[in-house]
Motif scaffolding. Structure first.
Motif, PDB file in Angstrom:
ATOM      1  N   GLY A   7     -73.128  33.839  39.057  1.00 52.03           N
ATOM      2  CA  GLY A   7     -72.193  34.140  37.982  1.00 52.03           C
ATOM      3  C   GLY A   7     -72.360  33.276  36.759  1.00 52.03           C
ATOM      4  N   GLY A   8     -73.601  32.882  36.433  1.00 46.48           N
ATOM      5  CA  GLY A   8     -73.850  32.085  35.239  1.00 46.48           C
ATOM      6  C   GLY A   8     -73.759  30.595  35.456  1.00 46.48           C
ATOM      7  N   GLY A  40     -74.866  36.546  36.441  1.00 47.79           N
ATOM      8  CA  GLY A  40     -74.603  35.885  35.165  1.00 47.79           C
ATOM      9  C   GLY A  40     -75.676  36.109  34.140  1.00 47.79           C
ATOM     10  N   SER A  41     -76.484  37.166  34.298  1.00 50.98           N
ATOM     11  CA  SER A  41     -77.601  37.421  33.379  1.00 50.98           C
ATOM     12  C   SER A  41     -77.131  37.881  32.013  1.00 50.98           C
ATOM     13  CB  SER A  41     -78.541  38.459  33.992  1.00 50.98           C
ATOM     14  OG  SER A  41     -77.831  39.671  34.236  1.00 50.98           O
ATOM     15  N   LYS A  42     -75.865  38.320  31.912  1.00 54.59           N
ATOM     16  CA  LYS A  42     -75.362  38.747  30.614  1.00 54.59           C
ATOM     17  C   LYS A  42     -75.144  37.580  29.679  1.00 54.59           C
ATOM     18  CE  LYS A  42     -73.061  42.805  32.558  1.00 54.59           C
ATOM     19  NZ  LYS A  42     -71.764  43.509  32.728  1.00 54.59           N
ATOM     20  N   VAL A  43     -75.040  36.377  30.217  1.00 51.30           N
ATOM     21  CA  VAL A  43     -74.813  35.188  29.400  1.00 51.30           C
ATOM     22  C   VAL A  43     -76.111  34.432  29.187  1.00 51.30           C
ATOM     23  CG1 VAL A  43     -73.530  33.038  29.221  1.00 51.30           C
ATOM     24  CG2 VAL A  43     -72.464  35.039  30.258  1.00 51.30           C
ATOM     25  N   LYS A  44     -76.881  34.247  30.236  1.00 52.05           N
ATOM     26  CA  LYS A  44     -78.148  33.528  30.183  1.00 52.05           C
ATOM     27  C   LYS A  44     -78.979  33.977  31.373  1.00 52.05           C
ATOM     28  CE  LYS A  44     -76.065  29.587  32.549  1.00 52.05           C
ATOM     29  NZ  LYS A  44     -75.850  28.136  32.545  1.00 52.05           N
ATOM     30  N   ARG A  45     -80.086  33.291  31.566  1.00 54.71           N
ATOM     31  CA  ARG A  45     -80.913  33.642  32.713  1.00 54.71           C
ATOM     32  C   ARG A  45     -80.104  33.507  33.999  1.00 54.71           C
ATOM     33  NH1 ARG A  45     -86.564  30.640  33.552  1.00 54.71           N
ATOM     34  NH2 ARG A  45     -87.143  32.014  31.802  1.00 54.71           N
ATOM     35  N   GLY A  46     -80.048  34.587  34.750  1.00 57.78           N
ATOM     36  CA  GLY A  46     -79.246  34.588  35.963  1.00 57.78           C
ATOM     37  C   GLY A  46     -79.937  33.925  37.145  1.00 57.78           C
ATOM     38  N   ILE A  47     -79.118  33.558  38.152  1.00 57.96           N
ATOM     39  CA  ILE A  47     -79.641  32.926  39.381  1.00 57.96           C
ATOM     40  C   ILE A  47     -79.078  33.675  40.578  1.00 57.96           C
ATOM     41  CG2 ILE A  47     -79.760  30.820  40.762  1.00 57.96           C
ATOM     42  CD1 ILE A  47     -79.415  29.212  38.226  1.00 57.96           C
ATOM     43  N   ILE A  48     -79.944  33.970  41.505  1.00 59.45           N
ATOM     44  CA  ILE A  48     -79.542  34.631  42.748  1.00 59.45           C
ATOM     45  C   ILE A  48     -80.096  33.823  43.918  1.00 59.45           C
ATOM     46  CG2 ILE A  48     -79.878  36.659  44.209  1.00 59.45           C
ATOM     47  CD1 ILE A  48     -79.784  38.394  41.794  1.00 59.45           C
ATOM     48  N   PHE A  49     -79.231  33.597  44.916  1.00 58.14           N
ATOM     49  CA  PHE A  49     -79.676  33.001  46.176  1.00 58.14           C
ATOM     50  C   PHE A  49     -80.151  34.122  47.090  1.00 58.14           C
ATOM     51  CE2 PHE A  49     -76.657  29.109  45.908  1.00 58.14           C
ATOM     52  CZ  PHE A  49     -77.543  28.500  45.022  1.00 58.14           C
ATOM     53  N   GLU A  50     -81.377  34.001  47.542  1.00 60.83           N
ATOM     54  CA  GLU A  50     -81.918  34.929  48.528  1.00 60.83           C
ATOM     55  C   GLU A  50     -81.891  34.207  49.885  1.00 60.83           C
ATOM     56  OE1 GLU A  50     -85.549  37.866  48.058  1.00 60.83           O
ATOM     57  OE2 GLU A  50     -86.230  35.898  48.749  1.00 60.83           O
ATOM     58  N   ILE A  51     -80.955  34.605  50.681  1.00 60.12           N
ATOM     59  CA  ILE A  51     -80.610  33.798  51.862  1.00 60.12           C
ATOM     60  C   ILE A  51     -81.108  34.477  53.127  1.00 60.12           C
ATOM     61  CG2 ILE A  51     -78.713  32.712  53.134  1.00 60.12           C
ATOM     62  CD1 ILE A  51     -77.066  32.923  50.531  1.00 60.12           C
ATOM     63  N   SER A  52     -81.885  33.718  53.900  1.00 60.84           N
ATOM     64  CA  SER A  52     -82.338  34.201  55.212  1.00 60.84           C
ATOM     65  C   SER A  52     -81.344  33.729  56.268  1.00 60.84           C
ATOM     66  CB  SER A  52     -83.732  33.642  55.533  1.00 60.84           C
ATOM     67  OG  SER A  52     -84.675  34.063  54.563  1.00 60.84           O
ATOM     68  N   VAL A  53     -80.856  34.656  57.077  1.00 57.45           N
ATOM     69  CA  VAL A  53     -79.861  34.310  58.088  1.00 57.45           C
ATOM     70  C   VAL A  53     -80.263  34.878  59.432  1.00 57.45           C
ATOM     71  CG1 VAL A  53     -77.963  34.190  56.432  1.00 57.45           C
ATOM     72  CG2 VAL A  53     -78.464  36.344  57.586  1.00 57.45           C
ATOM     73  N   GLY A  54     -79.832  34.195  60.480  1.00 62.11           N
ATOM     74  CA  GLY A  54     -79.987  34.720  61.827  1.00 62.11           C
ATOM     75  C   GLY A  54     -78.693  35.375  62.286  1.00 62.11           C
ATOM     76  N   THR A  55     -78.665  35.763  63.546  1.00 65.84           N
ATOM     77  CA  THR A  55     -77.490  36.460  64.068  1.00 65.84           C
ATOM     78  C   THR A  55     -76.254  35.565  64.033  1.00 65.84           C
ATOM     79  OG1 THR A  55     -78.917  37.760  65.525  1.00 65.84           O
ATOM     80  CG2 THR A  55     -76.558  37.683  66.068  1.00 65.84           C
ATOM     81  N   VAL A  60     -88.273  39.860  36.537  1.00 68.72           N
ATOM     82  CA  VAL A  60     -87.678  40.633  35.449  1.00 68.72           C
ATOM     83  C   VAL A  60     -87.059  41.887  36.060  1.00 68.72           C
ATOM     84  CG1 VAL A  60     -88.074  41.838  33.287  1.00 68.72           C
ATOM     85  CG2 VAL A  60     -89.360  39.753  33.805  1.00 68.72           C
ATOM     86  N   THR A  61     -85.742  42.023  35.842  1.00 69.20           N
ATOM     87  CA  THR A  61     -85.014  43.145  36.408  1.00 69.20           C
ATOM     88  C   THR A  61     -84.384  43.958  35.298  1.00 69.20           C
ATOM     89  OG1 THR A  61     -82.969  41.936  36.603  1.00 69.20           O
ATOM     90  CG2 THR A  61     -84.507  41.743  38.450  1.00 69.20           C
ATOM     91  N   ARG A  62     -83.657  44.985  35.676  1.00 72.23           N
ATOM     92  CA  ARG A  62     -82.985  45.842  34.701  1.00 72.23           C
ATOM     93  C   ARG A  62     -81.909  45.119  33.927  1.00 72.23           C
ATOM     94  NH1 ARG A  62     -78.174  47.180  36.991  1.00 72.23           N
ATOM     95  NH2 ARG A  62     -78.037  47.040  39.262  1.00 72.23           N
ATOM     96  N   VAL A  63     -81.447  43.972  34.468  1.00 72.29           N
ATOM     97  CA  VAL A  63     -80.409  43.222  33.768  1.00 72.29           C
ATOM     98  C   VAL A  63     -80.975  42.002  33.065  1.00 72.29           C
ATOM     99  CG1 VAL A  63     -78.602  43.989  35.332  1.00 72.29           C
ATOM    100  CG2 VAL A  63     -79.895  41.902  35.859  1.00 72.29           C
ATOM    101  N   GLY A  64     -82.290  41.807  33.138  1.00 69.33           N
ATOM    102  CA  GLY A  64     -82.917  40.675  32.496  1.00 69.33           C
ATOM    103  C   GLY A  64     -83.660  39.807  33.486  1.00 69.33           C
ATOM    104  N   GLU A  65     -84.055  38.579  33.008  1.00 71.51           N
ATOM    105  CA  GLU A  65     -84.783  37.662  33.865  1.00 71.51           C
ATOM    106  C   GLU A  65     -83.823  37.006  34.877  1.00 71.51           C
ATOM    107  OE1 GLU A  65     -86.833  34.827  31.533  1.00 71.51           O
ATOM    108  OE2 GLU A  65     -88.395  36.242  30.895  1.00 71.51           O
ATOM    109  N   ILE A  66     -84.273  36.968  36.115  1.00 71.06           N
ATOM    110  CA  ILE A  66     -83.458  36.407  37.197  1.00 71.06           C
ATOM    111  C   ILE A  66     -84.297  35.383  37.954  1.00 71.06           C
ATOM    112  CG2 ILE A  66     -82.151  36.883  39.316  1.00 71.06           C
ATOM    113  CD1 ILE A  66     -80.873  38.032  36.858  1.00 71.06           C
TER     114      ILE A  66
END
Length: 632
Positions: free
Chosen positions: A5-6, A45-60, A97-103
């Protein structure tokens, strides 16, 4: 996935000086995630600046809980992760680079904190800790009770075998060889042993001893149940007070701290048996040297006011002296070699039969049932655990819980120790019934009767019959005062001194008990009053009679039942009033003569009696009787 979220990740997330190998952090609160990448992009938060996403690997186990069935937006496929979960960076971050900008995509591995408490666990934490603490207290109390019981049972075995035991200070004990029935005095200070469980109130008895080795100091004789010098002085000698009589190895005799010489007595002859005899009827004590009986005390060696209700053998020595003792019940079957003074004298083992009557298992079980003590403790604990967690989190309420559980533990231990003391000192069935009827809460007070002029052995052996007036302490537990009342009322005692200005005439107690006239209405005397009613209400039947007097006569109670109880003007505590109410209620049930109660108590329990002859007249002057009560 989780979009930030920015938000900007702090520098510590990418490592610090102390943890260079670790990249990531710990989320302190609940963390929201989704299995839909498109949803995470919306929250990046890509609408404000470069966005950040956590890509989380999880087990059961680390997947968390899906809450989409509760959500207003079920299409978000939202998951919740518990607080204090660890997020560790795995691999290098990348930019897409995604449809909402750089992530910026940060690959992470999630480790859920499985030890984090739930809200209910956190709220109930104090109650859980309290349960563990009380369980530890219970185990500690049980271990202490078991240990004390084992020591008492071991002592009981020795007494049944007529073996001497150490008396006085435990740091200078004698050494016993039970296989040979010998005792060694190895210390530089005088060490005392004896048979305090033997009660010689009348009759004629004798026993023998033999010096096996050593030339140290030796004192032999008898002491009364009032003999207390060994309790206060590790260097004491037998004969230093008016309750003991002794002869030493050089032929000096001692009594009341006075000594005189008798010629022809030398006890340092190894392998030669010596004898001691006591004629409690004539008050005479003799010693056998070389088969000849020599009188060392011509009179006075008997139970009396100064010595107590009975006398028993004692020995003391020092300087590497080893003695063989034989009281007529040698475990190896060795008979007495000394000839008695006359045919009327019996071996001392015959006097043990009276003590055996006080050691019957049925009487011992009246006081030493450990499960009964634990039931009292568990009842208090269960009443606490039945309360809500809010009560435990309230500091004032929880403080009361702690104080109550610690107090009842101390009371239980004190009651159990008192039971063993009474059994050791020769308590009889009437005393144990009083003790059985008492509660653990009756033992809140610590007690000491060293300043009353008599000992428990004197009290329990009928020694009060030699007193016209006795000191009655008010600052000891009420069951012990009840035992004192039983002995005082059942003997020749005429008055009981509670304080220098408060003396109670025994004849004024029954059949009408008037509190204010007796001047017992002050709060400090509440145990005296409770003990009195406990003495009247604790016997197993209504046939209460006075104890047989040591001299042979038996006198019935002048009046066992009260006709009137006047407790107007009392200033007792609420707890004391409740206890007094219970005892008077018991007495009402048992009273066949009618009872008149004046003022001051509120009966909370139902009072009833199955006897058709029950006719009690209770004046309702401030007294409230609830329940089915056959009274007029």
């Amino acid at each position: 996935y989780r979009g930030l979220g920015g938000a900007t990740l702090p520098k510590q997330f990418w490592g610090n000086q102390s943890h260079r190998s670790f990249l990531g952090g710990v989320e302190l609160g609940l963390m929201s995630m989704t299995t839909e990448r498109s949803v995470a992009l919306e929250y990046s938060g890509s609408k404000v600046k470069r966005g950040i996403i956590f890509e989380i690997s999880v087990g059961t186990i680390d997947a968390g809980a899906s809450i989409s069935f509760l959500s207003q937006y079920p299409a978000e496929e939202e998951f919740l992760i518990t607080p204090l979960s660890c997020l560790e960076v795995e691999g290098r971050p990348r930019v897409e680079v995604t449809r909402v900008g750089e992530i910026v995509i940060v690959p992470l591995r999630l480790n859920v904190n499985l030890k984090a408490m739930t809200v209910d666990d956190l709220v109930g934490r104090r109650k859980t800790l309290h349960e563990s603490m009380v369980q530890n207290l219970r185990e500690t109390m049980l271990a202490e009770i078991t240990s004390n019981n084992e020591k008492y049972q071991a002592c009981l075995v020795r007494r049944k075998e007529m073996r001497a035991e150490s008396m006085g200070f435990p740091d200078t004990p004698a050494t016993f060889d039970d296989t040979q029935n010998t005792v060694s005095f190895d210390c530089t200070n005088l060490t005392m042993v004896g048979l305090p469980f033997i009660s010689i109130a009348n009759g004629r008895f004798y026993w023998e001893f033999e010096i096996l080795q050593g030339t140290g100091c030796i004192f032999l004789g008898v002491a009364g149940s009032n003999f207390r010098e060994f309790l206060h002085n590790p260097h004491c000698k037998i004969g230093t007070d008016g309750a003991s009589w002794a002869v030493d190895d050089e032929g000096f005799v001692f009594h009341s701290n006075k000594r005189r010489r008798i010629d022809g007595i030398n006890l340092h002859k190894h392998g030669v048996p010596f004898g001691i005899s006591v004629d409690a009827i004539a008050g005479k004590m003799q010693i056998s040297v070389n088969g000849i009986w020599r009188t060392v005390f011509r009179s006075g060696v008997a139970a009396c006011e100064s010595s107590g209700g009975s006398i028993f053998p004692v020995f003391s020595g020092r300087g590497n002296v080893k003695m063989f003792l034989n009281f007529g019940a040698d475990p190896n079957g060795r008979r007495l070699r000394v000839t008695p003074p006359t045919a009327y004298f019996l071996p001392l083992s015959c006097a043990k039969q009276q003590w055996d009557l006080c050691c019957r298992p049925d009487l011992t079980n009246l006081c030493l049932d450990s499960f009964e003590y634990l039931r009292t403790f568990d009842a208090i604990n269960n009443s606490h655990l039945g309360k809500s967690v809010e009560c435990f989190n309230d500091d004032n309420i929880y403080r009361d819980f702690l104080n109550e559980i610690l107090d009842i533990k101390a009371c239980i231990i004190r009651k159990y120790d008192t039971a063993i003391m009474l059994l050791n000192e020769g308590a009889q069935e009437k005393h144990l019934w009083i003790f059985k009827a008492s509660t653990a809460r009756d033992f809140k007070l610590q007690w000491d009767i060293s300043n009353v002029g008599y000992t428990w052995r004197t009290l329990l052996s009928g020694g009060l019959s030699y007193h016209r007036s006795i000191r009655l302490p008010w600052d000891i537990p009420s069951p012990l005062i009840a035992i004192m009342w039983v002995e005082a009322i059942g003997s020749r005692v005429q008055s009981a001194v509670v304080e220098p200005e408060t003396e109670i005439q025994i004849c004024s107690l029954l059949p009408c008990f008037r509190l204010k006239i007796l001047r017992l209405n002050e709060p400090k005397f509440e145990n005296i009053v409770i003990g009195f009613f406990m003495a009247l209400s604790s016997a197993p039947d209504d046939d209460l009679v006075r104890s047989p007097h040591p001299r042979g006569d038996s006198v019935p109670w002048t009046e066992t039942h009260l006709l009137e109880i006047d407790i107007r003007g009392h200033k007792f505590s609420i707890e004391a009033c409740d206890r007094l109410c219970q005892l008077i209620a018991v007495h009402i049930r048992r009273c066949p003569l009618g009872l008149r109660v004046l003022n001051g108590l509120e009966f909370d329990e139902s009072i009833s009696c199955s006897s058709s002859s029950f006719q009690a007249s209770v004046l309702l002057d401030g007294v409230k009787l609830e329940g089915s009560t056959p009274v007029s």
